[in-house]
Design a protein around this motif. Structure first.
Motif, PDB file in Angstrom:
ATOM      1  N   GLN A   1      -0.111 -72.809 -14.775  1.00 45.83           N
ATOM      2  CA  GLN A   1       0.489 -73.832 -13.903  1.00 45.83           C
ATOM      3  C   GLN A   1       1.080 -74.901 -15.113  1.00 45.83           C
ATOM      4  OE1 GLN A   1      -1.544 -77.448 -11.111  1.00 45.83           O
ATOM      5  NE2 GLN A   1      -2.616 -76.223 -12.611  1.00 45.83           N
ATOM      6  N   TYR A   2       2.297 -75.271 -14.711  1.00 47.96           N
ATOM      7  CA  TYR A   2       3.069 -76.322 -15.465  1.00 47.96           C
ATOM      8  C   TYR A   2       4.174 -77.045 -14.822  1.00 47.96           C
ATOM      9  CZ  TYR A   2       5.196 -77.755 -20.044  1.00 47.96           C
ATOM     10  OH  TYR A   2       5.951 -78.386 -21.006  1.00 47.96           O
TER      11      TYR A   2
ATOM     12  N   TYR B   1       1.781 -82.152 -14.413  1.00 52.81           N
ATOM     13  CA  TYR B   1       0.620 -81.472 -15.099  1.00 52.81           C
ATOM     14  C   TYR B   1       1.158 -80.683 -16.378  1.00 52.81           C
ATOM     15  CZ  TYR B   1      -3.664 -78.607 -15.779  1.00 52.81           C
ATOM     16  OH  TYR B   1      -4.619 -78.193 -16.426  1.00 52.81           O
ATOM     17  N   ARG B   2       0.911 -81.476 -17.254  1.00 51.41           N
ATOM     18  CA  ARG B   2       1.052 -80.820 -18.663  1.00 51.41           C
ATOM     19  C   ARG B   2       0.240 -80.642 -19.694  1.00 51.41           C
ATOM     20  NH1 ARG B   2       5.095 -85.620 -19.971  1.00 51.41           N
ATOM     21  NH2 ARG B   2       5.014 -84.612 -22.319  1.00 51.41           N
ATOM     22  N   GLU B   3      -1.028 -80.407 -19.221  1.00 53.83           N
ATOM     23  CA  GLU B   3      -2.291 -80.252 -19.962  1.00 53.83           C
ATOM     24  C   GLU B   3      -2.294 -79.108 -20.874  1.00 53.83           C
ATOM     25  OE1 GLU B   3      -4.712 -82.943 -20.312  1.00 53.83           O
ATOM     26  OE2 GLU B   3      -3.114 -83.627 -19.132  1.00 53.83           O
TER      27      GLU B   3
ATOM     28  N   ALA C   1       5.166 -78.527  -8.436  1.00 55.91           N
ATOM     29  CA  ALA C   1       3.952 -79.158  -8.183  1.00 55.91           C
ATOM     30  C   ALA C   1       3.799 -78.689  -6.426  1.00 55.91           C
ATOM     31  CB  ALA C   1       3.840 -80.586  -8.384  1.00 55.91           C
TER      32      ALA C   1
ATOM     33  N   LEU D   1      -4.555 -80.486  -5.774  1.00 56.17           N
ATOM     34  CA  LEU D   1      -4.163 -80.647  -7.245  1.00 56.17           C
ATOM     35  C   LEU D   1      -3.416 -82.133  -7.403  1.00 56.17           C
ATOM     36  CD1 LEU D   1      -3.225 -77.027  -7.806  1.00 56.17           C
ATOM     37  CD2 LEU D   1      -4.950 -78.351  -8.702  1.00 56.17           C
ATOM     38  N   TYR D   2      -2.389 -82.340  -6.455  1.00 55.49           N
ATOM     39  CA  TYR D   2      -1.557 -83.520  -6.967  1.00 55.49           C
ATOM     40  C   TYR D   2      -1.624 -84.635  -6.196  1.00 55.49           C
ATOM     41  CZ  TYR D   2       0.351 -79.078  -9.012  1.00 55.49           C
ATOM     42  OH  TYR D   2       0.405 -77.920  -9.726  1.00 55.49           O
TER      43      TYR D   2
ATOM     44  N   ASP E   1       0.717 -89.428 -11.559  1.00 54.42           N
ATOM     45  CA  ASP E   1       1.809 -88.439 -10.542  1.00 54.42           C
ATOM     46  C   ASP E   1       2.716 -89.393 -10.076  1.00 54.42           C
ATOM     47  OD1 ASP E   1      -0.039 -86.652 -11.627  1.00 54.42           O
ATOM     48  OD2 ASP E   1      -0.560 -85.970  -9.482  1.00 54.42           O
TER      49      ASP E   1
ATOM     50  N   TYR F   1       3.706 -89.950 -18.295  1.00 57.42           N
ATOM     51  CA  TYR F   1       2.575 -88.836 -18.149  1.00 57.42           C
ATOM     52  C   TYR F   1       1.404 -89.230 -18.869  1.00 57.42           C
ATOM     53  CZ  TYR F   1      -0.153 -84.473 -17.944  1.00 57.42           C
ATOM     54  OH  TYR F   1      -1.039 -83.591 -17.717  1.00 57.42           O
TER      55      TYR F   1
ATOM     56  N   LEU G   1      -8.383 -80.973 -16.288  1.00 62.61           N
ATOM     57  CA  LEU G   1      -7.785 -79.614 -16.074  1.00 62.61           C
ATOM     58  C   LEU G   1      -7.646 -79.741 -14.492  1.00 62.61           C
ATOM     59  CD1 LEU G   1      -9.454 -77.431 -18.669  1.00 62.61           C
ATOM     60  CD2 LEU G   1      -7.136 -78.123 -18.758  1.00 62.61           C
ATOM     61  N   ARG G   2      -6.660 -79.144 -13.979  1.00 59.79           N
ATOM     62  CA  ARG G   2      -6.801 -79.436 -12.648  1.00 59.79           C
ATOM     63  C   ARG G   2      -6.734 -77.829 -12.256  1.00 59.79           C
ATOM     64  NH1 ARG G   2      -1.960 -83.601 -10.781  1.00 59.79           N
ATOM     65  NH2 ARG G   2      -2.206 -85.172 -12.546  1.00 59.79           N
TER      66      ARG G   2
END
Length: 345
Positions: A185-186, A190-192, A215, A246-247, A252, A320, A325-326
Motif C-alpha cells: 500500500q502506497y 500513506y508513505r510509511e 487511497a 484506513l483514510y 490526510d 505528510y 502503520l495502517r
C-alpha cells in the motif's frame, strides 16, 4: 507504453496493472461488479498496452480469478499476458483452506490455474504473513512450483520489512533468485513504506507493485465530489469499509487539499496527478488500477504522460506526517461479508 522490468528479473510489465479485485461477485463486497463486466475492462486495458493483471484467490472467493480467465480466454495470446495471483487469505473456515502451508500452496495453485484457464501464472504472491507457518516452508513450496512449471516468479504482499528480509534470505538460499516482487500500500497519504520497505526492495532487486494509489478513492473524494459520482462509484465510496477504516485521519486532509490545488493549477484531474507522483518514485515498477468505470482506466493511462516538477512534488509531499502503520480493514471486510451472508440466508 514503456514497459519496465519487474525488479531484477527480465520480466517486462506495464507501469499500470489492472487490479481484478473489482470483478467477481457483489456478495463478496457490495461494490464489486459481476464477472461478465471484466471483459470490457480487460479488453480496454489490452488496447492501451497494459499487459499486467493482478488478482487473488481470496477476491470474491475465486470468482475474480474466473473473471480474468473468462475475459482473456480467446481474446489474447497467453504469451502476451503477465498474470499475478495470490495465496494465503482464508477461503473458508476450514483449517487448511487458509494460510501459506505447503499443503495450502500446492492445492491453491491448482485451483487458481483452473479458474484462470492457464497452465501457469507468471507471478505468485503470498498474500500476507502467516504466523502459523514458517516462512521457510512457504518459500520452499513456492520454489517447488517454479521447478514444476506452474509459476515463473514469486513474491510477497503486505509484509513488514523484517518479514520481507526473512523471505528474501530463504529465497536466495533456496534458489539464488530471490523474490521477484513485493505488493504494498502506497499513496500520497500513506508513505510509511518509504522508511524501510521501499529502500530494501530497491537494494535487493525486488519489484514494487503499488495498490491503493488513490487511497481507495479517498484522495479524490469529498462531499462536493459525491454528487458527481456514478452509481457504482458512489456504492464503493459508501460501502468500502476498508477505505473508511484506513483514510481520512490527521494530515490526510491537508495532503488532499494540496493535491486538489496542484491539480487545479495544472488543469488536470487530481487522480492523474496522484498517480503521476507514484509513477515517478524510483522503486515503483507498477501501480494497480481498480476500475469500476471506463474513465478510471482512461485517467490512469493519461497519468503516464504527466511529468510533475520538483516544486510540485515537494509541495505535495510537505504536509505528510509519519504515523502508525495502517493495517486495518481486514476485520471490517470479514464482518461485512458475514452481514451480507446473513441477510441473504
Amino acid at each position: 507504453m514503456e514497459y519496465r522490468n519487474l525488479g531484477a528479473t527480465g520480466l517486462k510489465v506495464s507501469p499500470l496493472c489492472l487490479g481484478m479485485m473489482s470483478y467477481g461477485s457483489p456478495s463478496w463486497q457490495p461494490w464489486v461488479l459481476e464477472k461478465a463486466a471484466a471483459r470490457e475492462f480487460v479488453k480496454m486495458a489490452l488496447d492501451n498496452g497494459i499487459n499486467f493483471f493482478d488478482t487473488s484467490d481470496f477476491y470474491s472467493y475465486g470468482a475474480s480469478e474466473e473473471a480474468l480467465g473468462e475475459a482473456t480466454h480467446g481474446l489474447v495470446r497467453r504469451e502476451d499476458l503477465v498474470i499475478s495471483t495470490k495465496v494465503g487469505m482464508p477461503m473458508s473456515g476450514k483449517p487448511n483452506e487458509q494460510g501459506s502451508s505447503r499443503k495450502r500452496i500446492r492445492e491453491a495453485i491448482d485451483a487458481s490455474l483452473r479458474r484462470l484457464k492457464v497452465d501457469y501464472v507468471d507471478l505468485y504472491l503470498l498474500h500476507k504473513w502467516d504466523t502459523d507457518t514458517p516462512i521457510e516452508e512457504s518459500v520452499d513450496a513456492l520454489d517447488d512450483l517454479v521447478r514444476a512449471g506452474k509459476i515463473l516468479y514469486y513474491g510477497v504482499s503486505n509484509f513488514r520489512t523484517y518479514q520481507l528480509a526473512k523471505a528474501q534470505q530463504r529465497a536466495m538460499t533456496t534458489s539464488r533468485r530471490g523474490l521477484a516482487a513485493m505488493q504494498l500500500q502506497y499513496n500520497l497519504v500513506y508513505r510509511e513504506e518509504e522508511r524501510e520497505n521501499l529502500p530494501y526492495c530497491g537494494e535487493n532487486g525486488i519489484g514494487v507493485m503499488v495498490y491503493s494509489p488513490l487511497a481507495r478513492g479517498w484522495l479524490i473524494g469529498g462531499d462536493a465530489k459525491m454528487a458527481s459520482l456514478t452509481e457504482r462509484e458512489r456504492t464503493r465510496a459508501q460501502q468500502d469499509v476498508k477505505g473508511q477504516a484506513l483514510y481520512g485521519q490527521g494530515a490526510d486532509w491537508e495532503v488532499r487539499t494540496r493535491l486538489l490545488e496542484v491539480a487545479g493549477n495544472l488543469g488536470l484531474p487530481p487522480g492523474r496527478v496522484a498517480m503521476a507522483w507514484l509513477l515517478a518514485r524510483p522503486q515503483v515498477a507498477t501501480i494497480l488500477v481498480g476500475a469500476l468505470e471506463p474513465h478510471h482506466l482512461t485517467e490512469a493511462v493519461a497519468a503516464l504522460d504527466v511529468r510533475l516538477s520538483e516544486t510540485d512534488m515537494t509541495y505535495l509531499e510537505e504536509p505528510y506526517r509519519p504515523g502508525a502503520l495502517r493495517t486495518a480493514g481486514y476485520k471490517e471486510i470479514m464482518a461485512q461479508q458475514k452481514s451480507v451472508a446473513a441477510a441473504n440466508s
